[in-house]
Design a protein around this motif. Structure first.
Motif, PDB file in Angstrom:
ATOM      1  N   GLY A 154       0.905  -1.272  -0.380  1.00  0.00           N
ATOM      2  CA  GLY A 154       0.233  -0.359  -0.278  1.00  0.00           C
ATOM      3  C   GLY A 154       0.311   0.946   0.125  1.00  0.00           C
ATOM      4  N   THR A 155       2.027   0.927   0.160  1.00  0.00           N
ATOM      5  CA  THR A 155       2.805   2.550   0.411  1.00  0.00           C
ATOM      6  C   THR A 155       2.878   3.393  -1.459  1.00  0.00           C
ATOM      7  N   GLY A 324      -5.406   0.524  -3.837  1.00  0.00           N
ATOM      8  CA  GLY A 324      -5.066  -0.088  -2.959  1.00  0.00           C
ATOM      9  C   GLY A 324      -3.610   0.567  -1.952  1.00  0.00           C
ATOM     10  N   THR A 325      -3.714   2.221  -2.585  1.00  0.00           N
ATOM     11  CA  THR A 325      -2.858   2.790  -2.366  1.00  0.00           C
ATOM     12  C   THR A 325      -3.741   3.455  -0.441  1.00  0.00           C
ATOM     13  N   LYS A 326      -1.903   3.213   0.351  1.00  0.00           N
ATOM     14  CA  LYS A 326      -2.889   4.068   1.520  1.00  0.00           C
ATOM     15  C   LYS A 326      -2.521   5.367   1.508  1.00  0.00           C
ATOM     16  N   ARG A 327      -3.479   5.776   2.700  1.00  0.00           N
ATOM     17  CA  ARG A 327      -3.631   7.443   2.610  1.00  0.00           C
ATOM     18  C   ARG A 327      -2.904   8.172   3.554  1.00  0.00           C
ATOM     19  N   GLY A 328      -1.993   9.253   2.996  1.00  0.00           N
ATOM     20  CA  GLY A 328      -1.575   9.319   4.100  1.00  0.00           C
ATOM     21  C   GLY A 328      -2.598  10.446   4.313  1.00  0.00           C
ATOM     22  N   GLN A 329      -2.246  11.378   5.328  1.00  0.00           N
ATOM     23  CA  GLN A 329      -3.308  12.936   5.893  1.00  0.00           C
ATOM     24  C   GLN A 329      -3.245  13.481   5.091  1.00  0.00           C
ATOM     25  N   PRO A 330      -4.888  13.987   5.059  1.00  0.00           N
ATOM     26  CA  PRO A 330      -5.752  15.140   4.059  1.00  0.00           C
ATOM     27  C   PRO A 330      -4.632  16.663   4.723  1.00  0.00           C
ATOM     28  N   GLU A 331      -4.264  17.421   3.665  1.00  0.00           N
ATOM     29  CA  GLU A 331      -3.814  18.530   4.073  1.00  0.00           C
ATOM     30  C   GLU A 331      -5.001  19.810   4.147  1.00  0.00           C
ATOM     31  N   ARG A 332      -4.201  20.325   5.294  1.00  0.00           N
ATOM     32  CA  ARG A 332      -5.378  21.329   6.002  1.00  0.00           C
ATOM     33  C   ARG A 332      -4.946  22.496   5.764  1.00  0.00           C
TER      34      ARG A 332
END
Ligand code: AMP
Ligand code: MG
Length: 404
Positions: A154-155, A324-332
């Motif tokens: 997923g990386t 299947g990509t692991k989600r990063g933190q959404p940008e805020r």
């Protein structure tokens, strides 16, 4: 999900994700993997570093000799990177060593060449040096042990992750195959850049924006078609595209007009509607369905701001999910100025990202002149997602940002 039910963006996203089919896996040479999603775990082939690695050009000595006060060493031999370890034959000797070499046995630290005078086969200390063992040595296994998990399935593979995979001895890795995406513009009014154009016609600009968005994110299998507002033609062409593509991205033809034929034709082709309309501005008429073989079919409204916003808010994350990509933190980011919005709809507002005196980024509102005004998007960085109004969001209001 019933037709006409107004979904929130979050529920729309969930509705999409829960119906996506995971894309197949392929094995690719590492050189072709940047931007891809890893679909296997990668473990350390060996300790890392695999040996006590010299980190400076200089001499390797026994630190005991330094603690005894020895200041002049006989250079016994030279040890370069890529050669097996030499052996220090006497405690008062030194072995000349280069960065990347294995630490010679019998020595335990390295004195950098900058701290030495070297002449006549001897190295003399110029200054007081650190006498601790393993000074200027990157110790075997200090970064990772053999067999440790280095990269998880997923990386997203960027330059550092590719280097890690290479260090683990992987010539090829298993990654998600890229989806074949067809971008279909609908509309009798659309004319190709470069072709003659009449007053009542417009350039087919959305297709270029959609393809650019996909290419920028590393998707290379992108087809393009333009179909006039003709039911039979649309059915014929979409039937073909559905047999050859996993993702269909349509622009235009999903609103309430007489020539908005896309939902009807898709349903004739056995594409199951999941939703039509989202409680958002712009992009309210967005349509989504699943084809008979699990194809993801996105009907994006044709207004150019809507097309781009919906593509980035829904289609890109959906492709990442199917890979299947692991989600990063959404940008805020924080708003750089207050924003008033009167409607009970999620508001996607174009912004330019600016940096304050202390380096803090701000989202500066750049409201377009309606969802047809894509000229105002040039020079912006993306859009923020603001909760449904009516409300005034103050300067400093922190919310999600999506980049073009
Ligand atoms: P539609 O969603 O088909 O009703 O189109 C809404 C508006 O977007 C109309 O003004 C169209 O001319 C425009 N439009 C539709 N498709 C495109 C496109 N590919 N490029 C530029 N404008 C488009
Ligand atoms: Mg149209």
């Amino acid at each position: 999900m019933q037709a006409g039910t107004l979904l929130t963006p979050r529920l729309a996203e969930e509705a999409i994700n829960s119906r996506l089919t995971c894309l197949p896996i392929e094995s690719l040479p590492l050189t072709q993997c940047v931007g891809g999603t890893l679909r296997e775990n990668i473990y350390a082939e060996r300790d890392q570093p695999p040996f006590d690695r010299v980190t400076m050009d200089g001499i390797a000595v026994d630190s005991e000799a330094l603690r005894r006060g020895l200041k002049r060493f006989r250079i016994q031999a030279t040890q370069g990177a890529g050669s097996p370890a030499l052996k220090l034959t006497h405690g008062d000797n030194a072995i000349e060593v280069m960065t990347g070499a294995i630490l010679p046995s019998g020595s335990d630290c390295v004195i950098p060449v900058e701290q030495l005078d070297v002449a006549g086969g001897f190295a003399s200390l110029r200054t007081a040096v650190v006498t601790a063992p393993y000074h200027n040595v990157h110790r075997r296994g200090s970064d990772s042990r053999q067999g440790a998990l280095l990269l998880e399935t997923g990386t997203l593979l960027r330059a550092p992750e590719i280097a890690v995979a290479a260090s683990a001895g992987m010539a090829r890795v298993r990654v998600s195959s890229q989806p074949a995406v067809i971008v279909v513009s609908t509309g009798d009014e659309l004319i190709e850049p470069g072709d003659p154009i009449a007053d009542f016609q417009v350039r087919r600009s959305n297709a270029y924006a959609v393809a650019a968005t996909l290419r920028k994110r590393g998707f290379g299998r992108i087809g393009d078609d333009h179909v006039p507002d003709d039911e039979n033609l649309l059915r014929e062409r979409l039937a073909l595209h559905l047999t050859t593509h996993e993702v269909v991205v349509l622009s235009g033809g999903v609103s309430m007009g007489r020539f908005d034929l896309v939902p009807k034709v898709l349903m004739q082709l056995g594409v199951q509607q999941v939703f039509h309309n989202i409680a958002q501005r712009p992009g309210r008429p967005m349509w989504f369905g699943i084809g008979p073989q699990g194809q993801a079919v996105f009907g994006l409204p044709g207004n150019p701001v809507s097309t781009l916003v919906c593509l980035i808010r829904y289609v890109i994350p959906a492709i990442a999910e199917a890979m299947g990509t692991k989600r990063g933190q959404p940008e805020r980011l924080a708003l750089a100025a207050p924003v008033t919005f009167q409607h009970a709809l999620t508001y996607f507002l174009p912004v330019a990202i600016e940096h304050g005196d202390w380096g803090r980024p701000w989202a500066a509102p750049r409201p377009p002149n309606g969802s047809g005004d894509f000229l105002s998007l040039a020079g912006t960085d993306g859009f923020v997602e603001l909760p449904p109004g009516p409300n005034t969001y103050p300067k400093g209001f922190v919310t999600s940002v999506y980049r073009w």
